[in-house]
Design a protein around this motif. Structure first.
Motif: not given
Lengths: 273, 273
Positions: B108-110, B74, B11, B41, B72
């Motif tokens: 979980h931050r891109v 999802e 991502d 992303d 991420d």
């Protein structure tokens, strides 16, 4: 005060271990102390590493985190057997399932860089660095035909670090050319670039950020004034639009992000993949 | 003809995924096709990736290898559920055990690079690149006091790419200075460098390799002749020995190996770890 130490143990430079480990650690709100232990390529050195890690764990009262990229099984075993830290074996974790899927054994050879200095890929990279340096800031029009990409933009829009990164990371010959008031007056791209339109990529930047960056170099100059930055950026963007040049704004982007985006857009023929 | 394709799905830029994946793949005698898929992303992009990977697998008749660095959940789930390749989840594999050990959740931050352009660390790196460029090849004696390391060596011993790598990868201000016949006649280091002896590191190279490299630039010149290269290298090594300067031979080393060794020897104060 650091609460915990992270070790990066490698039989090579440890740069891969650290780059990857840092990307993982960036997922946590957590500021550990970093210790890089490169060139751990003998059982003796492995025993020293075990002592260092275990000592650190005792002093800090917390298990050190240990990222390893070790391909020598004997060296790895010393650390697996003796280390009281939390071991994250970055190679073994992925190499074993890959061996199964590919149906071939890995050769456990140390150092993707070993005598790499003789490889074509490596020499191309060094040549690309030299090319990018020689073609920095429009220094030379010679051999622009040999460039993989030509960056254009106003002074301090990020061309130089991006060119060098493209050369260093991807082996691309990246020239860069400033867009200057003379070009804006003529309302045309620098004449030397016209034959290479397909390889040109533009960098722009917000005038506010540009004024900040330029002010660090030349405070209170016309060059750094917001008024002048606004005018130059507007002229440069208008010129790129007229000339059909692809461009992006570097304002909030890292050189890694800028370089990756350029690769996707320009898709230089020379790149293998 | 490539037998199989390896995808790097991220991502972010995918540079970490690819660097690390390449180090793993280097353990195998195996030349796959590489496809980098950066900036994945959104769930929509993830579905496209799944289609692309599965299509490739059908065409090649072999499971694609898929390295992912996706934070991420999802996006990752779409790929885990739909992708028929062999999935190597480089983040998840290490993040989950780390969450347990550290007792904190990852965020979980891109993108470790997201708006990094404002961070001090990033700006220091850009400043280091600019410094190293301005102090390439003895161009400037100004502000040598600000250098973290000063490389010396004969022309084409590897100083320039090493300086730029130290700046780009480690954020070090690396000046470099050629040792030239005038210095050898005086039998002394360039006078501008004398106050900074502790920061000086020497690069040498085998005369045979040096003659090869120089011949590419200036074939059949005295500059490139083996006789002259032998004399210059002998003089440079004698001078470094007399001056008590640490040095290494770059003959069979990559810039990564050279830079890592210099870091271990010089241990610049500014480096955080």
């Amino acid at each position: 005060m650091h609460s915990r130490t992270v070790f990066f143990v490698s039989d090579g430079t440890g740069i891969t271990a650290e780059t990857f480990g840092n990307a993982i650690l960036a997922q946590f709100e957590f500021k550990p102390r970093h210790v890089r232990l490169p060139f751990i390529d003998t059982v003796d050195k492995a025993h020293q590493v075990v002592r260092q890690i275990n000592h650190t764990g005792e002093v800090e009262g917390k298990k050190p985190i240990v990222f390893t990229t070790l391909v020598d099984m004997e060296v790895l075993k010393v650390i697996q057997d003796g280390c009281k830290g939390m071991l994250l074996d970055m190679f073994g974790t992925f190499v074993h399932p890959l061996e199964e899927e590919l149906g071939i054994k890995s050769h456990h050879r140390v150092g993707r860089f070993s005598d790499v200095s003789r490889s074509k890929e490596y020499n191309d990279r060094i040549e690309a660095i030299n090319f990018s340096l020689a073609h920095d800031d429009g220094q030379s029009n010679r051999d622009l035909a040999g460039a993989d990409v030509i960056l254009v933009g106003v002074s301090r829009s990020g061309k130089t670090p991006t060119s060098l990164y493209l050369a260093m990371q991807f082996g691309l010959k990246a020239a860069n050319y400033p867009l200057i008031p003379e070009d804006f007056e003529r309302k045309q791209l620098p004449p030397a670039l016209v034959p290479y339109q397909k390889k040109i990529f533009g960098l722009t930047i917000s005038p506010e950020r540009l004024a900040e960056i330029r002010s660090e170099r030349r405070p209170n100059s016309k060059y750094a004034s917001l008024l002048n930055c606004r005018a130059e950026v507007a002229e440069a963007e208008a010129m790129m639009r007229r000339s059909g040049i692809r461009w992006l704004s570097t304002t909030t982007k890292s050189i890694e992000e800028i370089a990756t985006t350029i690769l996707q857009e320009v898709r230089p023929e020379r790149l293998m993949y």
